[in-house]
Design a protein around this motif. Structure first.
Motif, mmCIF file in Angstrom:
data_model
loop_
_atom_site.group_PDB
_atom_site.id
_atom_site.type_symbol
_atom_site.label_atom_id
_atom_site.label_comp_id
_atom_site.label_asym_id
_atom_site.label_seq_id
_atom_site.Cartn_x
_atom_site.Cartn_y
_atom_site.Cartn_z
ATOM 1 N N MET A 1 17.618 25.088 12.624
ATOM 2 C CA MET A 1 18.975 24.779 12.235
ATOM 3 C C MET A 1 19.030 23.744 11.100
ATOM 4 O O MET A 1 19.873 23.873 10.234
ATOM 5 C CB MET A 1 19.735 24.322 13.479
ATOM 6 N N PRO A 2 18.156 22.740 11.108
ATOM 7 C CA PRO A 2 18.221 21.766 10.014
ATOM 8 C C PRO A 2 17.862 22.414 8.665
ATOM 9 O O PRO A 2 18.357 21.987 7.616
ATOM 10 C CB PRO A 2 17.205 20.691 10.370
ATOM 11 N N ARG A 3 17.033 23.437 8.708
ATOM 12 C CA ARG A 3 16.667 24.106 7.460
ATOM 13 C C ARG A 3 17.876 24.844 6.872
ATOM 14 O O ARG A 3 18.082 24.843 5.655
ATOM 15 C CB ARG A 3 15.521 25.078 7.726
ATOM 16 N N PHE A 4 18.682 25.451 7.727
ATOM 17 C CA PHE A 4 19.878 26.141 7.279
ATOM 18 C C PHE A 4 20.874 25.145 6.674
ATOM 19 O O PHE A 4 21.502 25.410 5.663
ATOM 20 C CB PHE A 4 20.518 26.901 8.452
ATOM 21 N N ALA A 5 21.016 23.989 7.281
ATOM 22 C CA ALA A 5 21.927 22.958 6.778
ATOM 23 C C ALA A 5 21.460 22.461 5.410
ATOM 24 O O ALA A 5 22.276 22.183 4.513
ATOM 25 C CB ALA A 5 22.023 21.800 7.766
ATOM 26 N N THR A 6 20.158 22.354 5.215
ATOM 27 C CA THR A 6 19.617 21.917 3.930
ATOM 28 C C THR A 6 19.922 22.947 2.846
ATOM 29 O O THR A 6 20.315 22.594 1.726
ATOM 30 C CB THR A 6 18.095 21.708 4.038
ATOM 31 N N ILE A 7 19.758 24.211 3.165
ATOM 32 C CA ILE A 7 20.029 25.278 2.199
ATOM 33 C C ILE A 7 21.510 25.302 1.836
ATOM 34 O O ILE A 7 21.873 25.417 0.664
ATOM 35 C CB ILE A 7 19.555 26.635 2.750
ATOM 36 N N VAL A 8 22.384 25.160 2.806
ATOM 37 C CA VAL A 8 23.824 25.159 2.553
ATOM 38 C C VAL A 8 24.210 23.950 1.709
ATOM 39 O O VAL A 8 25.017 24.052 0.772
ATOM 40 C CB VAL A 8 24.608 25.195 3.886
ATOM 41 N N THR A 9 23.635 22.797 1.981
ATOM 42 C CA THR A 9 23.929 21.586 1.212
ATOM 43 C C THR A 9 23.480 21.736 -0.235
ATOM 44 O O THR A 9 24.206 21.373 -1.169
ATOM 45 C CB THR A 9 23.242 20.372 1.853
ATOM 46 N N LEU A 10 22.285 22.270 -0.442
ATOM 47 C CA LEU A 10 21.795 22.487 -1.805
ATOM 48 C C LEU A 10 22.648 23.503 -2.555
ATOM 49 O O LEU A 10 22.939 23.332 -3.741
ATOM 50 C CB LEU A 10 20.334 22.943 -1.780
ATOM 51 N N ALA A 11 23.077 24.560 -1.885
ATOM 52 C CA ALA A 11 23.914 25.569 -2.529
ATOM 53 C C ALA A 11 25.269 24.981 -2.909
ATOM 54 O O ALA A 11 25.795 25.236 -4.002
ATOM 55 C CB ALA A 11 24.101 26.771 -1.609
ATOM 56 N N ALA A 12 25.864 24.184 -2.053
ATOM 57 C CA ALA A 12 27.162 23.571 -2.349
ATOM 58 C C ALA A 12 27.035 22.568 -3.496
ATOM 59 O O ALA A 12 27.903 22.508 -4.378
ATOM 60 C CB ALA A 12 27.715 22.888 -1.104
ATOM 61 N N ALA A 13 25.959 21.777 -3.496
ATOM 62 C CA ALA A 13 25.772 20.788 -4.559
ATOM 63 C C ALA A 13 25.556 21.468 -5.909
ATOM 64 O O ALA A 13 26.090 21.031 -6.936
ATOM 65 C CB ALA A 13 24.594 19.888 -4.219
#
Length: 111
Positions: free
Chosen positions: A1-13
């Motif tokens: 789950m933390p990996r998914f949150a990292t990917i979403v954060t990078l995509a939004a940024a």
């Protein structure tokens, strides 16, 4: 789950920092220049002459017809006949090969 949150954060940024669909400030800073055409008030420096028209010493124009160039056939009738026979023979060979291949194709309903 933390990996998914990292990917979403990078995509939004990266989506928020992208300037692909914004107007650049460089385009607004450049001054607009006008292009002007030269005035053609004087005579043309290079006289243009038409084919088939001339002017004599008195200033009268002379017009004459220009005949097209005559095309001369370079092949004799024997060479033309042999060319037609070779072309017809080539077409006949192609038609025979095509008919032979197309009649021996496998039935597509077998597969």
């Amino acid at each position: 789950m933390p990996r998914f949150a990292t990917i979403v954060t990078l995509a939004a940024a990266s989506a928020l920092s992208a300037d692909a669909f914004t107007v650049s400030s460089l385009a607004q800073k450049s001054p607009m220049t006008l292009l002007r055409m030269a005035d053609d008030d004087g005579p043309s420096p290079i006289p243009t002459a038409e084919r088939g028209v001339s002017v004599d010493q008195d200033g009268k124009s002379n017009v004459w017809a220009i005949e097209p160039k005559v095309e001369v056939e370079s092949k004799s009738s024997d060479e033309q006949t042999s060319s037609v026979i070779v072309a017809a023979g080539g077409f006949a060979v192609f038609a025979a090969l095509a008919a032979g291949i197309l009649t021996n194709l496998p039935d597509p309903d077998q597969f």
